[in-house]
Design an enzyme around this catalytic site. Structure first.
Site, PDB file in Angstrom:
ATOM      1  N   PRO A 196     -17.310  23.266   0.667  1.00  0.00           N
ATOM      2  CA  PRO A 196     -18.044  24.446   0.205  1.00  0.00           C
ATOM      3  C   PRO A 196     -18.381  24.345  -1.276  1.00  0.00           C
ATOM      4  O   PRO A 196     -17.517  24.029  -2.094  1.00  0.00           O
ATOM      5  CB  PRO A 196     -17.071  25.605   0.459  1.00  0.00           C
TER       6      PRO A 196
ATOM      7  N   ASN B 160     -10.037  15.446  -0.120  1.00  0.00           N
ATOM      8  CA  ASN B 160     -11.241  15.878  -0.846  1.00  0.00           C
ATOM      9  C   ASN B 160     -11.062  15.624  -2.342  1.00  0.00           C
ATOM     10  O   ASN B 160      -9.971  15.726  -2.882  1.00  0.00           O
ATOM     11  CB  ASN B 160     -11.463  17.381  -0.578  1.00  0.00           C
ATOM     12  N   GLY B 161     -12.203  15.306  -2.959  1.00  0.00           N
ATOM     13  CA  GLY B 161     -12.225  15.170  -4.409  1.00  0.00           C
ATOM     14  C   GLY B 161     -12.831  13.861  -4.858  1.00  0.00           C
ATOM     15  O   GLY B 161     -12.295  12.790  -4.574  1.00  0.00           O
ATOM     16  N   ASP B 162     -13.999  13.968  -5.531  1.00  0.00           N
ATOM     17  CA  ASP B 162     -14.635  12.809  -6.168  1.00  0.00           C
ATOM     18  C   ASP B 162     -15.111  11.718  -5.209  1.00  0.00           C
ATOM     19  O   ASP B 162     -15.312  10.587  -5.652  1.00  0.00           O
ATOM     20  CB  ASP B 162     -13.684  12.146  -7.178  1.00  0.00           C
TER      21      ASP B 162
ATOM     22  N   CYS C   2      -9.215  28.254  -4.876  1.00  0.00           N
ATOM     23  CA  CYS C   2     -10.259  28.597  -5.810  1.00  0.00           C
ATOM     24  C   CYS C   2      -9.672  29.078  -7.125  1.00  0.00           C
ATOM     25  O   CYS C   2      -8.912  30.031  -7.163  1.00  0.00           O
ATOM     26  CB  CYS C   2     -11.102  29.687  -5.174  1.00  0.00           C
TER      27      CYS C   2
HETATM   28  C1  LIG Z   1     -20.603  24.025  -7.697  1.00  0.00           C
HETATM   29  C2  LIG Z   1     -19.301  24.101  -6.985  1.00  0.00           C
HETATM   30  C3  LIG Z   1     -19.021  25.168  -6.172  1.00  0.00           C
HETATM   31  C4  LIG Z   1     -17.825  25.214  -5.444  1.00  0.00           C
HETATM   32  N1  LIG Z   1     -17.607  26.240  -4.580  1.00  0.00           N
HETATM   33  C5  LIG Z   1     -16.478  26.252  -3.812  1.00  0.00           C
HETATM   34  C6  LIG Z   1     -16.253  27.277  -2.843  1.00  0.00           C
HETATM   35  O1  LIG Z   1     -17.065  28.181  -2.632  1.00  0.00           O
HETATM   36  N2  LIG Z   1     -15.091  27.229  -2.127  1.00  0.00           N
HETATM   37  C7  LIG Z   1     -14.166  26.234  -2.304  1.00  0.00           C
HETATM   38  O2  LIG Z   1     -13.143  26.216  -1.629  1.00  0.00           O
HETATM   39  N3  LIG Z   1     -14.380  25.238  -3.188  1.00  0.00           N
HETATM   40  C8  LIG Z   1     -15.510  25.225  -3.927  1.00  0.00           C
HETATM   41  N4  LIG Z   1     -15.729  24.197  -4.807  1.00  0.00           N
HETATM   42  C9  LIG Z   1     -14.815  23.032  -4.775  1.00  0.00           C
HETATM   43  C10 LIG Z   1     -15.353  21.972  -3.805  1.00  0.00           C
HETATM   44  O3  LIG Z   1     -15.388  22.432  -2.475  1.00  0.00           O
HETATM   45  C11 LIG Z   1     -14.520  20.682  -3.849  1.00  0.00           C
HETATM   46  O4  LIG Z   1     -13.206  20.977  -3.476  1.00  0.00           O
HETATM   47  C12 LIG Z   1     -14.525  20.035  -5.230  1.00  0.00           C
HETATM   48  O5  LIG Z   1     -15.823  20.055  -5.794  1.00  0.00           O
HETATM   49  C13 LIG Z   1     -14.026  18.597  -5.169  1.00  0.00           C
HETATM   50  O6  LIG Z   1     -14.798  17.836  -4.279  1.00  0.00           O
HETATM   51  P1  LIG Z   1     -16.048  16.921  -4.754  1.00  0.00           P
HETATM   52  O7  LIG Z   1     -15.542  16.049  -5.872  1.00  0.00           O
HETATM   53  O8  LIG Z   1     -16.421  16.167  -3.521  1.00  0.00           O
HETATM   54  O9  LIG Z   1     -17.129  17.846  -5.243  1.00  0.00           O
HETATM   55  C14 LIG Z   1     -16.895  24.161  -5.566  1.00  0.00           C
HETATM   56  C15 LIG Z   1     -17.174  23.107  -6.421  1.00  0.00           C
HETATM   57  C16 LIG Z   1     -18.355  23.048  -7.131  1.00  0.00           C
HETATM   58  C17 LIG Z   1     -18.636  21.875  -8.019  1.00  0.00           C
END
Ligand SMILES: Cc1cc2nc3c(=O)[nH]c(=O)nc-3n(C[C@H](O)[C@H](O)[C@H](O)COP(=O)(O)O)c2cc1C
Length: 370
Positions: free
Chosen positions: A20, A206-208, A105
């Site tokens: 998300p 999850n992450g990066d 969050c």
């Molecule tokens: C722009 C943005 C919005 C996000 N919104 C949510 C959200 O609504 N709910 C949530 O659980 N995490 C949210 N996150 C966290 C992401 O779901 C994810 O856990 C985090 O970005 C790490 O994964 P990634 O490196 O693949 O982006 C958000 C992250 C970003 C950058």
């Protein structure tokens, strides 16, 4: 794609998930990703359970979907068990395939009401909330968390185990603490500890994850059942298809061409306009288009002009001008000269500490709080 994993009774054809991303994981983005392949269960932005129960237009817009957008999970946040349960029941009645609970969050307004990361310090209360939801629903309930509040309180393994006891079908773990925000390195050891803590439910790392190699490494190093991708899908909407292919065959697909990137970007804008109308759709696309442009090579003209985008016709004109502007960076065959190619993406947990690779960017907007 054949079935590869299960969340409760829900059979999934991919172990790759869309994370998300508030402000981004709307219907147009999800459809764009789905059409490129490799993704099965996608999610919405987080949605306030009470707003949904009150049928607030904003909340209803966030859960807008269509038959091509299946299976869909909605992420809920809130701390009042009855509200969370009733909001989830409403989602189930609308054909939503799974409900995810936001437990990671770090946004203050979410923590203040006892949702988000605050939940992790209150294991029992959280497990009770989850059980009330699980008992009422037929569709699977999942939870998304960080590793804990900070390095001293890595509560994710205990929380995951408690939630498994309460009946969640899977947990999604962002391998950072709340204190880390988006800085530092994603801890594969932290994700592995969650995998080890549960008895049988899938743990999704999850992450990066910005490349297929990063997804593969996360799975191998942590034993997680799948990977959830957020920002990597901005940079590279093809990442699900590419990763699915690497996991299945061990071989990499070729990178999409510039023309393919433009085709998909234009299609994405068309969908934004269909769903949000031309004015709002274009305005929202101003922050989306630069993510595509990051892989175009030189793109300053594109980025300067796209911030004023207000119509489809203007976008076509911009693309014409940008193609002309970009020509000097191409070779005789029309390919970007190697010295202008964008540098490859490297996940924090795969980075050579000595190399100066830039960290993956965090978009601005409502977003700076994530
Ligand atoms: C722009 C943005 C919005 C996000 N919104 C949510 C959200 O609504 N709910 C949530 O659980 N995490 C949210 N996150 C966290 C992401 O779901 C994810 O856990 C985090 O970005 C790490 O994964 P990634 O490196 O693949 O982006 C958000 C992250 C970003 C950058």
């Amino acid at each position: 794609m054949p079935d590869v994993m299960r969340l409760g009774a829900l059979q999934l054809r991919s172990n790759l998930f869309l994370s998300p991303l508030a402000g981004y994981t709307n219907l147009p983005f999800r459809l764009t990703l789905r059409e490129l392949g490799g993704l099965d269960l996608a999610t919405t932005d987080l949605v306030n359970a009470r707003s949904l129960l009150e049928r607030r237009p904003k909340a209803l817009k966030l859960i807008e979907t269509c038959p091509a957008d299946q299976p869909l999970a909605v992420q809920l946040f809130g701390a009042v068990p009855e509200e969370m349960r009733d909001a989830a029941l409403y989602l189930e009645s609308r054909g939503i395939a799974a409900v995810d609970i936001n437990m990671g969050c770090p946004v203050r307004k979410v923590c203040r009401v006892g949702g988000g990361s605050a939940m992790m310090s209150e294991l029992e209360r959280t497990a009770r909330l989850v059980k009330i939801m699980v008992d009422a629903l037929k569709i699977p309930v999942t939870a998304k968390m960080r590793l804990g509040w900070d390095d001293q309180q890595l509560s994710a393994p205990d929380l995951a185990r408690a939630l498994e006891g309460a009946g969640v079908a899977a947990v999604f773990v962002h391998g950072r603490t709340r204190e880390q925000g988006f800085g530092g390195t994603v801890s594969l050891a932290g994700i592995r500890a969650v995998v080890r803590a549960v008895a049988g439910i899938p743990v999704i790392g999850n992450g990066d994850v910005t490349t297929p190699a990063a997804a593969q490494h996360m799975i191998e190093a942590t034993g997680c059942a799948g990977v959830s991708i957020g920002r990597g899908a901005f940079y590279n909407p093809w990442i699900f298809r590419q990763t699915e292919h690497v996991l299945r065959t061990g071989e990499e697909l070729p990178e999409p061409t510039f023309e393919e990137r433009v085709r998909v970007m234009v299609r994405h804008l068309d969908r934004m306009i269909e769903v949000f109308g031309e004015e709002l759709g274009c305005r929202m696309f101003r922050k989306v288009a630069p993510w595509y442009a990051r892989r175009f090579g030189p793109a300053s003209l594109f980025n300067q002009r796209v911030v004023a985008l207000s119509s489809r016709a203007q976008f076509q004109e911009l693309l014409r001008d940008y193609r002309d502007w970009r020509r000097p960076f191409l070779d005789e065959d029309g390919r970007l000269r190697a010295r202008y190619a964008p540098s490859p993406m490297v996940a924090s947990f795969m980075r050579d500490e000595t190399a100066a690779t830039p960290a993956i960017a965090v978009p601005k907007g409502p977003v700076e709080w994530w």
